[in-house]
Design an enzyme around this catalytic site. Structure first.
Site, short mmCIF file in Angstrom:
data_model
loop_
_atom_site.label_atom_id
_atom_site.label_comp_id
_atom_site.label_asym_id
_atom_site.label_seq_id
_atom_site.Cartn_x
_atom_site.Cartn_y
_atom_site.Cartn_z
N ASN A 111 1.33 10.04 4.77
CA ASN A 111 0.17 9.31 5.29
C ASN A 111 0.68 8.38 6.40
OD1 ASN A 111 -2.05 7.72 5.76
ND2 ASN A 111 -2.06 6.73 3.74
N TRP A 112 0.47 8.83 7.64
CA TRP A 112 1.00 8.06 8.77
C TRP A 112 0.16 6.82 9.07
CZ3 TRP A 112 2.81 12.09 13.07
CH2 TRP A 112 3.80 12.91 12.52
N LYS A 113 -1.00 6.71 8.45
CA LYS A 113 -1.91 5.57 8.66
C LYS A 113 -2.17 5.36 10.16
CE LYS A 113 -0.37 3.69 4.31
NZ LYS A 113 -0.27 2.55 3.43
N HIS A 119 -8.60 6.18 -0.01
CA HIS A 119 -7.37 5.39 0.03
C HIS A 119 -7.76 3.92 -0.18
CE1 HIS A 119 -3.78 3.38 1.47
NE2 HIS A 119 -3.14 4.51 1.25
N GLU A 135 -6.96 1.36 1.27
CA GLU A 135 -7.28 0.63 2.51
C GLU A 135 -8.71 0.95 2.97
OE1 GLU A 135 -3.74 2.04 4.50
OE2 GLU A 135 -2.59 0.88 3.03
N GLU A 139 -2.16 5.59 -6.72
CA GLU A 139 -1.42 4.64 -5.89
C GLU A 139 -1.73 3.21 -6.33
OE1 GLU A 139 -0.47 6.45 -1.79
OE2 GLU A 139 -2.51 5.71 -1.69
N GLY A 190 3.25 -0.25 0.34
CA GLY A 190 3.83 -0.97 1.47
C GLY A 190 4.55 -2.25 1.08
N SER A 211 5.31 2.87 -2.11
CA SER A 211 6.75 2.64 -1.88
C SER A 211 7.63 3.74 -2.46
CB SER A 211 7.15 1.26 -2.42
OG SER A 211 6.45 0.24 -1.73
N GLY A 219 3.73 6.77 2.47
CA GLY A 219 3.35 6.02 3.67
C GLY A 219 4.57 5.77 4.54
N GLY A 220 5.14 4.58 4.43
CA GLY A 220 6.25 4.15 5.28
C GLY A 220 7.36 5.19 5.45
P1 PGA Z 1 3.73 3.33 1.17
O1 PGA Z 1 2.20 3.79 1.35
O2 PGA Z 1 4.53 4.56 0.83
O3 PGA Z 1 4.11 2.77 2.51
O4 PGA Z 1 3.77 2.33 0.08
C1 PGA Z 1 1.63 4.76 0.51
C2 PGA Z 1 0.18 4.95 0.86
O5 PGA Z 1 -0.50 3.97 1.18
O6 PGA Z 1 -0.34 6.08 0.82
#
Ligand code: PGA
Length: 252
Positions: free
Chosen positions: A9-11, A97, A99, A169, A175, A215, A236-237
């Protein structure tokens, strides 16, 4: 048999040049990715058209969108429709998600419509769920996560639910560098699996892939993916680095 999946997930990260460089890095390393794993990347929407062309000869690398509306076309400025995604051969789309839920107020009802619309267009929804830190500490986190799933997914038929991927999640792990322990993640994954089985039967419940996100990194993925009900990760990251993303795909 449920799939093993690693989804990036590159956001809202990377400008166009950076995103194309990362895609190129992934493609150059294609032989290093685990062949038994479905590898998905979800870049920002404006890049999807070009990415679909650049990955046309790379069946091992699937594309996902980060969001989609539930109506096919019309006066919905700024939205993307499942029909439009389908016309680009997009295979997956994130739904719900945290967010989107927190920043854009997406609620159970809307998410349920989005899931349904994607399934109708043969796009696999990756349905995200997970609790905030206060919910985790208040100890009702199991019920909280199950309500998210039941409210948005359990109106689906058995054939429909089999087309959904679920991503657990915990928001406190997204993050933050503070990942859930393998036991904490497995506890929720096990409960989700049990409820799927109770509702849809053994065969179907066992066919749904349940990913962990929050994470997830090369150094903790192995332990997480070794759990009975963890079928991969939503990353994500660490998905913004080709080497790390590739290492995670090899953590099964
Ligand atoms: P993260 O994000 O790996 O940076 O914690 C995961 C996500 O939000 O899908």
């Amino acid at each position: 048999m449920r799939k093993k999946i690693v989804a990036g997930n590159w956001k809202m990260n990377l400008d166009y040049g950076q995103a194309k460089n990362l895609l190129q890095d992934l493609i150059q390393n294609k032989d290093k990715f685990n062949k038994d794993t479905e590898v998905i990347i979800c870049p920002s929407a404006p890049y999807l058209g070009v990415f679909a062309e650049l990955t046309a000869d790379h069946d091992w690398l699937k594309l996902g969108a980060q969001n989609s509306y539930f109506i096919d076309s019309g006066a919905f400025t700024g939205e993307i429709s499942p029909t439009q995604l389908k016309s680009l051969q997009i295979n997956y789309c994130l739904v719900g998600h945290s967010e989107r839920r927190d920043v854009f107020d997406e609620n159970y009802d809307l998410l349920s419509k989005k899931v349904k619309a994607l399934i109708n267009h043969d796009i696999t929804p990756i349905f995200c769920c997970g609790e905030q830190l206060q919910v985790r500490n208040s100890n009702v986190y199991r019920e909280f996560v199950m309500k998210q799933i039941e409210d948005s997914l359990f109106s689906l038929s058995a054939t429909e639910i089999e087309k959904v991927v679920i991503a657990y999640e915990p928001i406190w792990a997204i993050g933050t560098g503070k990942t859930a322990t393998a036991e904490q993640a497995q506890e929720i994954h096990g409960i989700i699996r049990a409820r799927l089985i109770a509702n849809y039967g053994e065969k179907i419940g066992n066919n749904v892939s349940i990913l962990y996100g929050g994470s997830c990194k090369p150094d903790n993925a192995k332990e997480l993916f070794a759990q009975a009900d963890i079928d991969g990760g939503l990353i994500g990251g660490a998905s913004l680095n080709a080497e790390d993303f590739c290492a995670i795909s090899n953590s099964f």
